[in-house]
Design a protein around this motif. Structure first.
Motif, PDB file in Angstrom:
ATOM      1  N   VAL A  90      -4.125  -2.153   5.574  1.00  0.00           N
ATOM      2  CA  VAL A  90      -4.702  -2.359   4.227  1.00  0.00           C
ATOM      3  C   VAL A  90      -5.872  -3.036   4.325  1.00  0.00           C
ATOM      4  N   LYS A 116      -0.384   3.929  -0.660  1.00  0.00           N
ATOM      5  CA  LYS A 116      -1.290   3.297  -1.442  1.00  0.00           C
ATOM      6  C   LYS A 116      -2.413   4.078  -1.855  1.00  0.00           C
ATOM      7  N   MET A 123      -0.698  -6.736  -5.039  1.00  0.00           N
ATOM      8  CA  MET A 123       0.330  -6.546  -3.856  1.00  0.00           C
ATOM      9  C   MET A 123       1.079  -7.561  -3.389  1.00  0.00           C
ATOM     10  N   PHE A 140       0.701   0.630  -5.037  1.00  0.00           N
ATOM     11  CA  PHE A 140       0.981   0.323  -3.870  1.00  0.00           C
ATOM     12  C   PHE A 140       2.559  -0.018  -3.788  1.00  0.00           C
TER      13      PHE A 140
END
Length: 195
Positions: A90, A116, A123, A140
């Motif tokens: 991420v 995602k 998140m 997400f």
């Protein structure tokens, strides 16, 4: 000592609240605290780990990511890694590269898969952390291992090469699939790879 008594081999620093993260006044003090915790763990034969998220992938004044800064400032005998591959990815880095970077210092690799799109804003709510709600501009969600965007086989290969002793499967939330079924999906996927 109580953790050692019940057979624990590892203790992990699991998360930093916003006021403790890189870029705050407390961050450098926290590094000193981590060293003290590592020393206390060593005295009873437990290994201290640091579990990352994506917020450690901000640059320090010396140009290093904060995650790398932690591992530079604290010797390996006091702190090992518990790399969470979801948050590494991420943050825009490759999990395989990070596992290899910390070969010999990565006894536990945290397998986590996800989906995602766009730039999701909330998140950390998905792992139970309350933050100020921001407008969402993406999506997400966590997924069973092997059912998201992670390329898992090279991660497993890198973990073996790095000398990891454990891979830990985590899925913070399950959505349309019951949690125990999601666990089975992750386990079946890993079994299919010979794990």
């Amino acid at each position: 000592a109580q953790y050692k008594e019940i057979g624990m081999q590892y203790i992990a620093i699991p998360y930093l609240m916003e006021e403790d993260r890189p870029g705050t006044e407390k961050f450098l003090k926290n590094i000193e605290t981590f060293k003290k915790i590592g020393e206390a763990c060593n005295k009873v034969g437990i290994t201290l780990l640091y579990h990352n998220h994506d917020f450690e992938f901000v640059k320090m004044p010396n140009g290093q990511y904060a995650l790398d800064y932690i591992y530079t400032e604290i010797p390996a005998d006091l702190l090992q890694t518990e790399l969470d591959i979801c948050w590494v990815k991420v943050a825009g880095e490759e999990p395989v590269d990070y596992i290899k970077k910390y070969a010999g210092r990565a006894p536990v690799v945290h397998l986590k898969d996800f989906y995602k799109e766009g730039k999701p804003a909330n998140m950390y709510e998905l792992i139970g952390i309350e933050t100020e709600k921001k407008k969402e501009t993406g999506k997400f969600e966590f997924r069973p291992v092997g059912h998201g965007m992670q390329d898992i086989p090279p991660v497993l290969d890198a973990a073996l090469e790095a000398g990891s002793k454990w891979v830990v499967v985590e899925q913070d939330q399950s959505y349309d699939t019951p949690a125990l079924e999601a666990v089975k999906m992750s386990r079946d996927y890993l079994k299919g790879l010979g794990w």
